[in-house]
Write an enzyme that holds these catalytic residues in place. Structure first.
Site, PDB file in Angstrom:
ATOM      1  N   HIS A 214       0.837  -1.013   0.055  1.00 40.41           N
ATOM      2  CA  HIS A 214       0.033   0.013   0.000  1.00 40.41           C
ATOM      3  C   HIS A 214       0.716   1.259  -0.091  1.00 40.41           C
ATOM      4  CE1 HIS A 214      -3.586  -2.589   0.877  1.00 40.41           C
ATOM      5  NE2 HIS A 214      -2.786  -3.000   1.489  1.00 40.41           N
ATOM      6  N   LEU A 215       0.811   1.939  -0.764  1.00 37.23           N
ATOM      7  CA  LEU A 215       1.574   3.190  -1.025  1.00 37.23           C
ATOM      8  C   LEU A 215       1.022   4.449  -0.900  1.00 37.23           C
ATOM      9  CD1 LEU A 215       3.970   2.000  -4.236  1.00 37.23           C
ATOM     10  CD2 LEU A 215       4.096   1.569  -1.462  1.00 37.23           C
TER      11      LEU A 215
ATOM     12  N   ASN B 277      -6.191   0.334  -2.942  1.00 33.06           N
ATOM     13  CA  ASN B 277      -7.328   1.270  -1.887  1.00 33.06           C
ATOM     14  C   ASN B 277      -6.752   2.731  -1.689  1.00 33.06           C
ATOM     15  OD1 ASN B 277      -5.227   0.125  -0.454  1.00 33.06           O
ATOM     16  ND2 ASN B 277      -6.145   0.012   1.433  1.00 33.06           N
TER      17      ASN B 277
ATOM     18  N   ASP C 120      -8.688  -5.397  -2.210  1.00 34.06           N
ATOM     19  CA  ASP C 120      -8.037  -5.839  -0.844  1.00 34.06           C
ATOM     20  C   ASP C 120      -8.814  -5.105   0.068  1.00 34.06           C
ATOM     21  OD1 ASP C 120      -6.380  -6.319   0.929  1.00 34.06           O
ATOM     22  OD2 ASP C 120      -4.910  -4.688   0.364  1.00 34.06           O
TER      23      ASP C 120
ATOM     24  N   HIS D 203      -2.509 -12.535   2.180  1.00 33.33           N
ATOM     25  CA  HIS D 203      -2.025 -12.864   3.616  1.00 33.33           C
ATOM     26  C   HIS D 203      -2.581 -13.713   4.433  1.00 33.33           C
ATOM     27  CE1 HIS D 203      -5.337  -9.952   3.450  1.00 33.33           C
ATOM     28  NE2 HIS D 203      -4.573  -8.939   3.154  1.00 33.33           N
TER      29      HIS D 203
ATOM     30  N   ASP E  40       2.300  -6.797   2.537  1.00 36.01           N
ATOM     31  CA  ASP E  40       1.169  -5.873   3.141  1.00 36.01           C
ATOM     32  C   ASP E  40       1.566  -4.837   3.715  1.00 36.01           C
ATOM     33  OD1 ASP E  40      -1.469  -5.192   3.401  1.00 36.01           O
ATOM     34  OD2 ASP E  40      -2.119  -6.595   4.900  1.00 36.01           O
TER      35      ASP E  40
HETATM   36 ZN    ZN Z   1      -3.470  -5.273   1.966  1.00 35.75          ZN
END
Ligand code: ZN
EC number: 3.5.2.3
Lengths: 434, 332
Positions: free
Chosen positions: A66-67, A98, A155, A241, A314
């Site tokens: 997630h950036l 997201n 996600d 995950h 993650d």
């Molecule tokens: Zn995630």
């Protein structure tokens, strides 16, 4: 592009089964030569890395990060997140959708992948499977795929409706890409902030049961089977995950039956249990939550026997003020790019006895294959020159304050690591050097 | 199997904080009881000098009559100035974070914060973010440490042959305490189940499965689950009744008539199973539901004594958090 020589290292390339001393020449962003030690020494290179005593391996690939850009650049940007990736030995990362707005359009995807974002390593993305990740209407898979999508996922917001998930799996199968699913039956997890069990009971927190994960995995596997029968397609389900023995058992069985299921495990799930929450430490809060020891052992067993296909971090940065809150209110997620290799070597190599080659396969060759990056995750001549050079014996303690990530939310501040990245080369450019 | 799992992070909290009964050694408990007893014997005027000029904030995110009044009166009896910030007041309403509210109170001179909060663990956040001593006045479903301490004092005062001004690992030897009701949602149950066994008591948790999951057994040694209330009562020296927390039941189906039938403590049941048992209730009570009026008002009841012990125990906790001369030096 200028040449880079990496000399005297122990080359571990799981893709080709090599684990021996080799010299490496990188030219024009590709692996140009992989030869016996000493054979490349007469080449004039702009940069030479002396890898004596170090391991030279394909750059690590993380299919789940997630950036936070666009929309939450106070937590992370593509530039800072990929800088953290480079420091952790990663040369390829796959951004989750997201962001704000949700990455569900070609324009959004192109913006994210544009060179103007300043990615330090190769950035790919998995756009949303449904518009706004609302779970109702599929995004334009074909157009997004053409624009570079490696797969599709909502996600964090699991696709709960059978019909939508089925539609998504079919559409993705036609394009030959996976649907990556965050397996959580959110009907069962309302108000929950950690794993169900004795620790949650003692802390007075509502707990997520293991069934909340396994039910969705089992449902998705059922859909795969139905689609194979009725549509004559071979959909690819990638389970994100994985954290419970029960879901792993379902995946193990699905693989036995020949269905196309892959899954990833995160370093925190094979390293920590829910006991790490201690005094409501929000840096030990993520979703799926840290589980009990039996589930940690199940993840370790899955990594060893091949049920788990790859390691993914993650990486989920959050600002300090967001984590300095009541446990139930604090957001889920921890950073992970700079601690993944050190934990994998400490826990999987030293403690569990997995070979370096196996671990590097879990962190490069296999994740590259899951998202069909044929020219990455390998040091074969002609592959893209993504390389990590690390000291496999270095013991050190991670310090969150030194992280390249904008956020410092990690339960591994001060934790011992085994193996330290010496240099990271992305497409022939040295992007990190210790 | 190799245990690579690292230890949870150790946070530091200001001395005198009370976040969980697990933080208290038996010696700590003994000191608190001893000071509570000494305070009761002191003349009012002398007591009122102990914390004269000191500032204590009560930060209440949940309404509470008993605990808030008890802490407030305790603080005032020691001469401290109190300020109440409640969920009705502005900064909380405006959505300010717990950390910022705490920092504001500290900046305004609060030397100790008493926190009641609907979220488990909130006092830990407040204590580590402000560095001020924090007294947990009830957090979510987690704990209510001052309640467990006043319960201990009440038991030691009312059970024959015990000394309420001190505590050892044997203070409650041979005592079986039955805690009945909504254990799952009860912070009082957790604090008592964690504390009483360390003073020698046996704790029997009693209630139907939805309110008392098997996992409660893991609270620690000295804790047992007995589903049959009558069977539990036969073993009891103390019976502690808990309210059904309707507001926390979310989704749980409970047949109240059936619950009353099986778990209500009424005169008939008490006389038949445990005629000598001490009856306790942390309040608020719902007469006619978990407890009948005749038992609540009857000779076995220690409910009013619990309330008055709240005052002395909380006074001792405030002294522990603030008394500059050192808590141990409060001697008569
Ligand atoms: Zn995630």
């Amino acid at each position: 592009m200028s040449d880079v020589l990496i000399l005297n290292g122990r080359v571990v390339d799981p893709a080709s089964g090599i684990d021996e001393a080799r010299d490496l020449l990188l030219r024009d962003g590709k692996i140009a030569a992989l030869d016996k030690p000493g054979s490349l020494k007469n080449i004039e290179a702009a940069e030479t890395i002396d890898a004596s005593g170090l391991v030279v391996a394909p750059g690590l690939v993380d299919v789940h990060v997630h950036l936070r850009e666009p929309g939450q650049t106070y937590k992370e940007t593509i530039a800072t997140g990929t800088a953290a990736a480079a420091a952790g030995g990663f040369t390829t990362v796959v951004a989750m959708p997201n962001t704000m707005p949700v990455n569900d359009s070609v324009a959004g995807l192109e913006w994210m992948l544009s060179p103007q974002r300043g990615a330090v390593v190769k950035l790919f993305a998995m756009p949303a499977a449904t518009m706004g990740s609302m779970g109702a209407t599929l995004t334009d898979f074909a157009a997004l795929h053409k624009a570079g999508a490696l797969g599709f996922t909502d996600d964090g917001k699991p696709i709960l409706e059978d019909a939508i998930m089925r539609e998504a799996l079919i559409a993705a199968a036609r394009l030959g890409v996976p649907i990556s699913q965050h397996a959580e039956d959110t009907h069962l997890t309302g108000g929950c902030s950690m794993n169900a069990g004795p620790v949650a009971f003692r802390l007075g927190l509502r707990g997520m049961t293991i069934e909340a994960e396994s039910r969705i995995v089992e449902r998705d596997i059922r859909l795969l089977r139905e689609i194979e029968k009725s549509e004559h397609l071979r959909p690819h389900l990638h389970v994100q995950h994985i954290s419970t023995g029960r879901a792993l058992e379902a995946i193990r069985e699905a693989k036995r039956q020949g269905l196309h299921v892959t899954c990833e495990a995160a370093p925190h799930h094979f390293t920590l249990t829910d006991e790490a929450i201690g005094d409501y430490d929000t840096n030990a809060k993520m979703n799926p939550p840290l589980r009990a020891e039996a589930d940690r052992q199940a993840v370790l067993a899955g990594l060893a026997d091949g049920t788990v296909d790859c390691i993914a971090t993650d990486h989920a940065p959050h600002a300090a003020h967001e984590k300095e809150q009541e446990f139930e209110r604090a957001p889920n997620g921890i950073t992970g790019l700079e601690t993944a290799l050190g934990l994998a070597l400490r826990v999987l190599h030293r403690a569990q006895g997995l070979s370096l080659s196996k671990i590097l396969s879990l962190m490069s060759t296999s994740p590259a294959a899951i998202v069909s990056l044929a020219d990455r995750g390998s040091l074969a001549v002609g592959s893209i020159a993504d390389v990590v050079v690390f000291d496999p014996a270095a013991q050190w303690n991670f310090a969150a304050k030194d992280s390249r990530s904008k956020s410092k939310n990690t339960p591994f501040d001060g934790a011992s690591m085994l193996g330290r990245v010496h240099a990271t080369v992305s497409e022939g450019r040295i992007v990190f050097r210790q | 199997m190799t245990q690579e799992s690292q230890r949870p992070k150790k946070f530091s909290y200001a001395a005198g904080s009370l976040l969980s009964v697990a933080d208290l050694s038996v010696e700590d408990v003994s000191a608190i009881l001893s000071v509570a007893s000494q305070l009761e014997r002191r003349p009012t005027a002398e007591r009122a000098r102990l914390l004269a000029g000191r500032r204590i904030a009560l930060l209440f995110y949940e309404s509470s009559t008993r605990t808030r009044t008890s802490f407030e009166l305790a603080a005032k009896s020691l001469g401290a100035t109190t300020t109440l910030v409640s969920d009705k007041s502005s900064s909380i309403e405006k959505g300010e974070s717990l950390k910022d509210t705490g920092l504001t109170l500290r900046a305004l001179g609060a030397e100790c914060i008493i926190l009641r909060h609907p979220s488990s663990g909130a006092p830990f956040v407040l204590a580590r973010e402000t560095g001020v001593p924090v007294l947990n006045a009830g957090d979510g479903m987690h704990e209510h440490p001052s309640q467990a301490l006043l319960d201990v004092r009440t038991m030691l005062m009312r059970l024959p042959g015990r000394d309420a001004s001190t505590a050892t690992a044997k203070s409650l030897d041979g005592v079986t305490v039955v805690i009945t009701g909504d254990i799952l949602h009860s912070r009082v149950a957790r604090s008592n189940a964690l504390l009483l066994p360390r003073l020698g008591a046996k704790v029997l948790l009693c209630g139907p499965e939805p309110l008392l999951p098997e996992v409660a057994l893991h609270l620690g040694a000295g804790v047992e689950i007995v589903r049959d209330f009558d069977a539990a009562l036969r073993r009891a020296q103390v019976v502690m009744m808990l309210r059904i927390q309707k507001e926390r039941l979310a989704g749980l189906e409970l047949d109240l008539a059936n619950y009353i039938e099986r778990y209500q403590l009424n005169g008939e049941r008490l006389a038949a199973r445990a005629p000598d048992a001490l009856v306790m209730h942390p309040g608020p009570m719902i007469r006619g539901l978990e407890i009948s009026g005749d038992v609540a008002d009857g000779p076995n009841s220690a409910i009013e004594l619990q309330v008055s012990n709240g005052l002395s125990v909380r006074s001792a906790l405030l002294l522990r958090a603030l008394y500059t001369g050192g808590f141990e030096s409060v001697t008569v």
